[in-house]
Design an enzyme around this catalytic site. Structure first.
Site, PDB file in Angstrom:
ATOM      1  N   GLY A   1       0.845  -1.204   0.000  1.00  0.00           N
ATOM      2  CA  GLY A   1       0.000   0.000   0.000  1.00  0.00           C
ATOM      3  C   GLY A   1       0.871   1.240   0.000  1.00  0.00           C
ATOM      4  O   GLY A   1       2.090   1.181  -0.242  1.00  0.00           O
TER       5      GLY A   1
ATOM      6  N   GLY B   1       3.785   1.090   2.704  1.00  0.00           N
ATOM      7  CA  GLY B   1       4.807   0.093   2.339  1.00  0.00           C
ATOM      8  C   GLY B   1       5.677   0.595   1.199  1.00  0.00           C
ATOM      9  O   GLY B   1       6.911   0.478   1.249  1.00  0.00           O
TER      10      GLY B   1
ATOM     11  N   MET C   1      -7.646   7.608   4.453  1.00  0.00           N
ATOM     12  CA  MET C   1      -6.854   7.995   5.632  1.00  0.00           C
ATOM     13  C   MET C   1      -5.773   8.963   5.161  1.00  0.00           C
ATOM     14  O   MET C   1      -4.635   8.574   4.866  1.00  0.00           O
ATOM     15  CB  MET C   1      -6.257   6.770   6.299  1.00  0.00           C
ATOM     16  CG  MET C   1      -7.291   5.950   7.048  1.00  0.00           C
ATOM     17  SD  MET C   1      -6.517   4.667   8.022  1.00  0.00           S
ATOM     18  CE  MET C   1      -7.903   4.059   8.976  1.00  0.00           C
ATOM     19  N   LEU C   2      -6.140  10.239   5.063  1.00  0.00           N
ATOM     20  CA  LEU C   2      -5.231  11.276   4.568  1.00  0.00           C
ATOM     21  C   LEU C   2      -5.285  12.473   5.498  1.00  0.00           C
ATOM     22  O   LEU C   2      -6.362  12.851   5.976  1.00  0.00           O
ATOM     23  CB  LEU C   2      -5.651  11.721   3.159  1.00  0.00           C
ATOM     24  CG  LEU C   2      -5.500  10.697   2.044  1.00  0.00           C
ATOM     25  CD1 LEU C   2      -6.181  11.178   0.778  1.00  0.00           C
ATOM     26  CD2 LEU C   2      -4.027  10.397   1.775  1.00  0.00           C
TER      27      LEU C   2
ATOM     28  N   HIS D   1       5.824  27.838 -19.968  1.00  0.00           N
ATOM     29  CA  HIS D   1       6.736  26.924 -20.659  1.00  0.00           C
ATOM     30  C   HIS D   1       8.180  27.265 -20.299  1.00  0.00           C
ATOM     31  O   HIS D   1       8.519  28.447 -20.219  1.00  0.00           O
ATOM     32  CB  HIS D   1       6.537  27.063 -22.166  1.00  0.00           C
ATOM     33  CG  HIS D   1       7.499  26.248 -22.971  1.00  0.00           C
ATOM     34  ND1 HIS D   1       7.342  24.886 -23.132  1.00  0.00           N
ATOM     35  CD2 HIS D   1       8.640  26.596 -23.630  1.00  0.00           C
ATOM     36  CE1 HIS D   1       8.347  24.421 -23.874  1.00  0.00           C
ATOM     37  NE2 HIS D   1       9.151  25.441 -24.184  1.00  0.00           N
TER      38      HIS D   1
HETATM   39  P1  FAD Z   1      -3.830  11.130  13.949  1.00  0.00           P
HETATM   40  O1  FAD Z   1      -2.869  11.953  13.218  1.00  0.00           O
HETATM   41  O2  FAD Z   1      -3.540   9.672  14.094  1.00  0.00           O
HETATM   42  O3  FAD Z   1      -4.011  11.813  15.387  1.00  0.00           O
HETATM   43  C1  FAD Z   1      -4.797  11.253  16.377  1.00  0.00           C
HETATM   44  C2  FAD Z   1      -4.247  11.685  17.705  1.00  0.00           C
HETATM   45  O4  FAD Z   1      -5.178  11.339  18.727  1.00  0.00           O
HETATM   46  C3  FAD Z   1      -2.946  10.963  18.076  1.00  0.00           C
HETATM   47  O5  FAD Z   1      -1.933  11.910  18.322  1.00  0.00           O
HETATM   48  C4  FAD Z   1      -3.292  10.165  19.330  1.00  0.00           C
HETATM   49  O6  FAD Z   1      -2.226  10.112  20.268  1.00  0.00           O
HETATM   50  C5  FAD Z   1      -4.463  10.960  19.891  1.00  0.00           C
HETATM   51  N1  FAD Z   1      -5.356  10.177  20.741  1.00  0.00           N
HETATM   52  C6  FAD Z   1      -5.912   8.961  20.466  1.00  0.00           C
HETATM   53  N2  FAD Z   1      -6.698   8.567  21.495  1.00  0.00           N
HETATM   54  C7  FAD Z   1      -6.635   9.556  22.437  1.00  0.00           C
HETATM   55  C8  FAD Z   1      -7.242   9.745  23.716  1.00  0.00           C
HETATM   56  N3  FAD Z   1      -8.069   8.844  24.244  1.00  0.00           N
HETATM   57  N4  FAD Z   1      -6.954  10.873  24.409  1.00  0.00           N
HETATM   58  C9  FAD Z   1      -6.111  11.816  23.891  1.00  0.00           C
HETATM   59  N5  FAD Z   1      -5.524  11.696  22.680  1.00  0.00           N
HETATM   60  C10 FAD Z   1      -5.783  10.582  21.957  1.00  0.00           C
HETATM   61  N6  FAD Z   1      -1.386  11.350   4.854  1.00  0.00           N
HETATM   62  C11 FAD Z   1      -1.256  12.298   3.905  1.00  0.00           C
HETATM   63  O7  FAD Z   1      -2.217  13.024   3.625  1.00  0.00           O
HETATM   64  N7  FAD Z   1      -0.065  12.474   3.244  1.00  0.00           N
HETATM   65  C12 FAD Z   1       1.016  11.711   3.497  1.00  0.00           C
HETATM   66  O8  FAD Z   1       2.066  11.904   2.892  1.00  0.00           O
HETATM   67  C13 FAD Z   1       0.908  10.700   4.495  1.00  0.00           C
HETATM   68  N8  FAD Z   1       1.980   9.938   4.796  1.00  0.00           N
HETATM   69  C14 FAD Z   1       1.863   9.008   5.790  1.00  0.00           C
HETATM   70  C15 FAD Z   1       2.983   8.221   6.061  1.00  0.00           C
HETATM   71  C16 FAD Z   1       2.917   7.257   7.048  1.00  0.00           C
HETATM   72  C17 FAD Z   1       4.134   6.415   7.345  1.00  0.00           C
HETATM   73  C18 FAD Z   1       1.699   7.105   7.800  1.00  0.00           C
HETATM   74  C19 FAD Z   1       1.602   6.092   8.905  1.00  0.00           C
HETATM   75  C20 FAD Z   1       0.594   7.873   7.524  1.00  0.00           C
HETATM   76  C21 FAD Z   1       0.661   8.831   6.506  1.00  0.00           C
HETATM   77  N9  FAD Z   1      -0.440   9.628   6.163  1.00  0.00           N
HETATM   78  C22 FAD Z   1      -0.332  10.559   5.174  1.00  0.00           C
HETATM   79  C23 FAD Z   1      -1.743   9.493   6.855  1.00  0.00           C
HETATM   80  C24 FAD Z   1      -1.922  10.583   7.899  1.00  0.00           C
HETATM   81  O9  FAD Z   1      -0.854  10.498   8.825  1.00  0.00           O
HETATM   82  C25 FAD Z   1      -3.260  10.417   8.605  1.00  0.00           C
HETATM   83  O10 FAD Z   1      -4.299  10.358   7.661  1.00  0.00           O
HETATM   84  C26 FAD Z   1      -3.518  11.576   9.562  1.00  0.00           C
HETATM   85  O11 FAD Z   1      -2.512  11.623  10.550  1.00  0.00           O
HETATM   86  C27 FAD Z   1      -4.890  11.422  10.217  1.00  0.00           C
HETATM   87  O12 FAD Z   1      -5.084  12.452  11.112  1.00  0.00           O
HETATM   88  P2  FAD Z   1      -6.028  12.256  12.386  1.00  0.00           P
HETATM   89  O13 FAD Z   1      -6.080  13.594  13.040  1.00  0.00           O
HETATM   90  O14 FAD Z   1      -7.300  11.621  11.992  1.00  0.00           O
HETATM   91  O15 FAD Z   1      -5.291  11.197  13.324  1.00  0.00           O
HETATM   92  P1  AMP Z   2      -2.850   0.537   2.840  1.00  0.00           P
HETATM   93  O1  AMP Z   2      -4.269   0.159   3.187  1.00  0.00           O
HETATM   94  O2  AMP Z   2      -2.706   1.480   1.683  1.00  0.00           O
HETATM   95  O3  AMP Z   2      -2.066   0.968   4.050  1.00  0.00           O
HETATM   96  O4  AMP Z   2      -2.188  -0.814   2.331  1.00  0.00           O
HETATM   97  C1  AMP Z   2      -2.053  -1.988   3.081  1.00  0.00           C
HETATM   98  C2  AMP Z   2      -1.738  -3.132   2.121  1.00  0.00           C
HETATM   99  O5  AMP Z   2      -1.394  -4.271   2.899  1.00  0.00           O
HETATM  100  C3  AMP Z   2      -2.916  -3.515   1.227  1.00  0.00           C
HETATM  101  O6  AMP Z   2      -2.489  -3.555  -0.106  1.00  0.00           O
HETATM  102  C4  AMP Z   2      -3.298  -4.898   1.735  1.00  0.00           C
HETATM  103  O7  AMP Z   2      -3.786  -5.737   0.704  1.00  0.00           O
HETATM  104  C5  AMP Z   2      -1.981  -5.426   2.287  1.00  0.00           C
HETATM  105  N1  AMP Z   2      -2.128  -6.458   3.325  1.00  0.00           N
HETATM  106  C6  AMP Z   2      -2.964  -6.436   4.395  1.00  0.00           C
HETATM  107  N2  AMP Z   2      -2.814  -7.569   5.156  1.00  0.00           N
HETATM  108  C7  AMP Z   2      -1.836  -8.316   4.546  1.00  0.00           C
HETATM  109  C8  AMP Z   2      -1.210  -9.584   4.817  1.00  0.00           C
HETATM  110  N3  AMP Z   2      -1.549 -10.326   5.887  1.00  0.00           N
HETATM  111  N4  AMP Z   2      -0.258 -10.031   3.976  1.00  0.00           N
HETATM  112  C9  AMP Z   2       0.109  -9.284   2.885  1.00  0.00           C
HETATM  113  N5  AMP Z   2      -0.443  -8.098   2.576  1.00  0.00           N
HETATM  114  C10 AMP Z   2      -1.402  -7.601   3.386  1.00  0.00           C
END
Ligand code: FAD
Ligand code: AMP
Length: 481
Positions: free
Chosen positions: A197, A200, A334-335, A460
């Site tokens: 995904g 990864g 999830m963005l 351009h």
């Molecule tokens: P989060 O950012 O997860 O924040 C939730 C917060 O709530 C956390 O800090 C947590 O500690 C807090 N919390 C949870 N429960 C409690 C509680 N009971 N009390 C107090 N606090 C609590 N998205 C993009 O758009 N562009 C990107 O390039 C991108 N790259 C990514 C790369 C990686 C490796 C990962 C893992 C994600 C990436 N994402 C990217 C996705 C993006 O990080 C999430 O969509 C975004 O952070 C979601 O925001 P959120 O506010 O919903 O949740």
């Molecule tokens: P994303 O939802 O973009 O974070 O991507 C997660 C990816 O992991 C998806 O392409 C899924 O098909 C893959 N995936 C989830 N579970 C497994 C698993 N057990 N083995 C291999 N791939 C997995």
């Protein structure tokens, strides 16, 4: 806080959704607090705002992608520009320290913005206790001490956590999720990644560029099924040529540690035969699950969907009046920017305004190299919906700027309604696809026709001229092809 001091709104979670929602609430004059239990502490050991995106997601991954890209450019591509750089070496701890400094600086920026917009930042874990006349009662616990606040409205912005796979215990040393894989101090020789995904592929790209042999084990039979099929095909070709090894249709069975310390990942291949893969580090990037446990949502009766998300309508209202939920904890991509947009919408609605999110115009980006970006519908989705369309495609091999840059991989593909010419989808594979998708998003938001884009003057030489050419290709024909 006493009942007389009840908040207009308490935001639970200071990630992308929660912190932006809180700032907007402050701007709108609402009495707002934002609570954060972040396990990713700042250098002083305090719960740090910014959530997944800032601490272990978007920002640190892009910092490392950029460092690894610079290294690869110097090592592999400088010579083609006539630049000889002998013996370039990499200092991984320095790259990690640079990344950490960026995260710290941005987290401080959020705390500054909280102060500027009169958002009370409460550090601790929130738990909804129930409802009283003055509003929802929430306890906030940190290091054994608890305070209670009351708020007329709640915004659940608790985000998501990495999906755990049975039998594969993440220690964030050798077996890592995204947070561990953004913190290695040296380049692993062999990395196996579960899940092809977005996460990864981005993490795989960082470490492949720094020299790791990366193998990606994916349950599905193809790469990027959510993307336009042309994009999936092109990226498989490009990533494979870069040296990434893909095992599709693989069902992960078990993980063992061999005598020499290496890891052995066993999986059943597409034909059902047992296979194994030796690696030095394993990254579990098998998707993310919404964070709802231990939050006390049941005490006020907030409905959860079968898939574990907080159930919301198009305005992020939950089943309980006065309780809203935004970001990764609700349906949709999830963005970070989707979470932010929902946060702004919710606060504007709480303030009596008409906040709105156009879910048809949310861009998606995958920061591989080249990058992938898209907005709107894919060709498959249009076919499935029985919508007649015209497609225009323009390759970067015919773009002067791409030639000058030394990277002509990829294309822009524009899908337009056959009758109205409205732009329905744009799909880009290119070095700077992440920047170019902005024009396409605006086109969809403003309901532009492909012809409109074709008639807009495009500077351009630029990469985004390909956007104009692809739009023309969907109509009367591209000029430079
Ligand atoms: P989060 O950012 O997860 O924040 C939730 C917060 O709530 C956390 O800090 C947590 O500690 C807090 N919390 C949870 N429960 C409690 C509680 N009971 N009390 C107090 N606090 C609590 N998205 C993009 O758009 N562009 C990107 O390039 C991108 N790259 C990514 C790369 C990686 C490796 C990962 C893992 C994600 C990436 N994402 C990217 C996705 C993006 O990080 C999430 O969509 C975004 O952070 C979601 O925001 P959120 O506010 O919903 O949740
Ligand atoms: P994303 O939802 O973009 O974070 O991507 C997660 C990816 O992991 C998806 O392409 C899924 O098909 C893959 N995936 C989830 N579970 C497994 C698993 N057990 N083995 C291999 N791939 C997995």
């Amino acid at each position: 806080m006493t009942q007389e001091q009840a908040l207009d709104v308490l935001v639970i979670g200071a990630g992308s959704g929660g912190y932006i929602a809180s700032i907007r609430a402050g701007q709108l004059g609402l009495k707002v607090a934002c609570v954060e239990a972040n396990p990713y502490a700042d250098p002083k050991g305090e719960p740090r705002p910014g959530g997944t995106c800032l601490n272990v997601g978007c920002i640190p991954s892009k910092a490392l992608l950029s460092s690894s890209e610079e290294f690869e450019k110097i090592e592999k591509h400088a010579a083609a520009h006539g630049i000889r750089v002998a013996g370039a070496t990499m200092d991984v701890p320095a790259m990690i320290a640079r990344k950490d400094a960026i995260v710290t600086k941005m987290a401080q920026g959020i705390e500054y913005l909280f102060r500027k917009n009169k958002v009370a930042y409460l550090k601790g874990r929130a738990n909804i206790l129930g409802r009283a006349d003055a509003g929802f009662r929430v306890s906030i616990t940190r290091a054994g001490s608890t305070q209670e606040v009351t708020a007329r409205n709640l915004v659940i912005a608790t985000g998501s956590l990495p999906r755990q796979l049975p039998g594969i215990a993440v220690d964030n040393m050798d077996v890592c999720d995204n947070s561990g894989a953004l913190d290695w101090r040296s380049v692993p020789r062999r990395i196996a990644i579960i899940g092809a995904g977005v996460i990864g592929l981005e993490l795989g790209s960082v470490w492949r560029r720094l020299g790791s042999q990366v193998t990606v084990v994916e349950a599905l039979p193809q790469l990027l099924p959510m993307c336009d099929a042309d994009v999936g095909r092109e990226m498989l070709k490009l990533l494979t040529a870069q040296g990434m090894d893909f095992r599709f249709g693989a069902r992960v069975m078990a993980l063992e540690r061999a005598g020499d310390g290496a890891l052995k990942l066993s999986y059943a291949d597409a034909g059902g035969a047992s296979q194994s893969l030796a690696c030095d580090k394993l990254v579990v990037a098998a998707g993310r699950v919404p964070t709802t446990a231990g939050l006390g949502l049941d005490t006020v009766g907030v409905r959860i969907t079968e898939r574990g998300f907080v159930d919301v309508d198009e305005h992020c209202r939950t089943s309980v009046e006065g309780v809203y939920a935004i970001g990764d904890v609700v349906r949709g991509p999830m963005l970070a920017h989707k979470a932010e947009d929902e946060g702004v919408m919710v606060m504007e609605r709480i303030a009596g305004q008409a906040g709105h999110v156009n879910y048809d115009a949310i861009p998606s980006i995958i920061y591989t190299s080249p990058e992938i970006a898209w907005v709107g519908r894919t060709e498959q989705a249009l076919k499935d919906a029985g919508i007649e369309y015209r497609a225009g495609k323009f390759p970067f091999t015919a773009n002067g700027r791409a030639l000058g840059n030394g990277d002509t991989s990829g294309f822009v593909k524009v899908l337009a309604d056959k009758k109205t010419d409205a732009v329905l989808g744009v799909h880009i594979v290119s070095t700077y696809a992440s920047e170019m998708i902005g024009e396409a998003t605006m086109a969809i938001e403003f309901r532009a026709a492909a012809e409109d884009i074709g008639r807009i003057s495009h500077a351009h030489p630029t990469l985004y001229e390909a956007m104009r050419e692809a739009s023309l290709a969907a109509g009367t024909g591209a000029l430079n092809l």
